[in-house]
Write an enzyme that holds these catalytic residues in place. Sequence first.
Site, short mmCIF file in Angstrom:
data_model
loop_
_atom_site.label_atom_id
_atom_site.label_comp_id
_atom_site.label_asym_id
_atom_site.label_seq_id
_atom_site.Cartn_x
_atom_site.Cartn_y
_atom_site.Cartn_z
N LEU A 33 -17.07 -37.18 68.06
CA LEU A 33 -15.93 -35.87 67.93
C LEU A 33 -16.92 -34.85 68.25
O LEU A 33 -18.05 -34.85 67.12
CB LEU A 33 -15.76 -37.03 66.71
CG LEU A 33 -15.02 -38.15 66.93
CD1 LEU A 33 -13.71 -38.39 65.01
CD2 LEU A 33 -13.71 -38.02 67.54
N HIS A 34 -16.00 -34.38 68.45
CA HIS A 34 -16.22 -32.61 68.37
C HIS A 34 -14.99 -31.65 67.95
O HIS A 34 -13.90 -32.51 67.57
CB HIS A 34 -17.14 -31.97 69.74
CG HIS A 34 -16.12 -32.68 70.90
ND1 HIS A 34 -14.61 -31.98 70.87
CD2 HIS A 34 -16.45 -33.69 71.37
CE1 HIS A 34 -14.09 -32.62 72.19
NE2 HIS A 34 -15.15 -33.73 72.61
N HIS A 37 -11.58 -32.89 69.47
CA HIS A 37 -10.76 -34.07 68.87
C HIS A 37 -10.37 -33.29 67.64
O HIS A 37 -8.84 -33.85 67.64
CB HIS A 37 -11.40 -34.92 68.18
CG HIS A 37 -12.10 -35.77 69.62
ND1 HIS A 37 -13.53 -35.04 69.64
CD2 HIS A 37 -11.95 -36.62 70.49
CE1 HIS A 37 -14.26 -36.10 71.26
NE2 HIS A 37 -12.59 -37.12 71.02
N GLN A 61 -12.19 -48.99 80.39
CA GLN A 61 -12.64 -47.92 80.83
C GLN A 61 -14.19 -47.83 81.75
O GLN A 61 -13.53 -46.26 82.69
CB GLN A 61 -11.47 -47.31 80.56
CG GLN A 61 -12.28 -46.47 79.23
CD GLN A 61 -11.71 -45.22 78.47
OE1 GLN A 61 -10.49 -46.23 77.89
NE2 GLN A 61 -11.77 -44.33 78.87
N GLY A 148 -5.38 -34.43 74.60
CA GLY A 148 -5.86 -33.28 75.50
C GLY A 148 -6.16 -33.52 77.04
O GLY A 148 -6.41 -33.92 77.11
N LYS A 150 -7.74 -31.61 78.77
CA LYS A 150 -9.29 -31.56 79.89
C LYS A 150 -8.97 -33.17 80.97
O LYS A 150 -8.99 -33.15 82.02
CB LYS A 150 -10.36 -31.73 79.09
CG LYS A 150 -11.38 -31.77 80.15
CD LYS A 150 -13.01 -31.46 79.24
CE LYS A 150 -13.55 -32.78 78.12
NZ LYS A 150 -13.40 -34.09 79.77
N SER A 187 -17.10 -34.90 74.53
CA SER A 187 -18.53 -35.71 74.07
C SER A 187 -19.75 -35.88 74.77
O SER A 187 -20.81 -35.77 74.45
CB SER A 187 -18.33 -37.41 73.01
OG SER A 187 -16.88 -37.69 72.64
O1 PAF Z 1 -9.78 -39.87 76.21
C1 PAF Z 1 -10.17 -40.82 75.61
O2 PAF Z 1 -11.66 -40.60 74.59
C2 PAF Z 1 -9.72 -42.44 76.46
O3 PAF Z 1 -9.72 -42.40 77.70
C3 PAF Z 1 -9.28 -43.15 75.42
C4 PAF Z 1 -7.68 -41.81 75.48
C5 PAF Z 1 -9.16 -42.72 73.71
C6 PAF Z 1 -9.11 -44.06 75.89
O4 PAF Z 1 -9.56 -45.39 75.17
#
Ligand code: PAF
Length: 279
Positions: A33-34, A37, A61, A148, A150, A187
Amino acid sequence: MFIFKTHTELLEWLQLEKDHQHTIGFVPTMGALHSGHISLLKKALEQTDKTLVSIFVNPKQFNNPIDFEKYPITITEDIAFLESAGCHAVYIPNVQDIYPEGLPNIDLNLGILNEVLEGPKRPGHFDGVVQVVHRFFSIIQPNKVYLGLKDFQQCKVIEALTKTYFPNIHLEFCATERELTGLAKSSRNMRLSETGKATASYIYQALQHIAHNYKKEDLNSAKRAALHFLNQHHIEVEYLESANSDTLALTSNWEEPNHNIVLLAAYLENVRLIDNIQF
Ligand code: PAF
């Protein structure tokens, strides 16, 4: 702050809060986290009664196994960061809790959203995002979710998913937090050297160059100049594309004001960075 490791524990807490008519604001994250977030969390704290952050590095993902292995994990710092920001609860599940055996696969046709930009460059990425976000939303049933900008294309994908399966969930898209240099907070920046971070700030300058030249020259020459500028600084651009910000259809001419977006993915020190600018 409550720390939940399983959805069963989380559901007990959620039920109590919902019984008290408390609204739930949810911030999904992959940890590391930064302050970007935390800005999402702050919005959730302002707008909803109880805030929940999830930390889960979703294996589905990551199309690139090395990227998955190298994804920064800083759980202890993350928990301390969330606690001091006033977060009410954090959900840190393992893979089994998110993907139990027999969980059906969600088959959502993303159309163009999966055919441009990140779609072809990261095959399977958005499908993985769809699976995890569907699972989170099914468990949590939050009132509001904070994302976000981004990750603009991801915002669009989650919007499509939400429209189809969770029409009652409200999505809040939040502006990208930037370093003073303009570098978008991410991150992945943790993996850059100090020199790398300084160089990475040219990315936003290149995007700004295009936005500032809106209709002053043609779009393609503005993009070419931006690309040349990035090449000069040894930033390896994977794509630099303009699109209509409503549909994400790629464009080669300027759109009407406030419907333009320029999006970029680039490598620097073997770290893949993305950013965008809307105008
Ligand atoms: O943007 C992210 O950090 C991820 O893609 C998310 C939305 C938490 C899904 O894993």
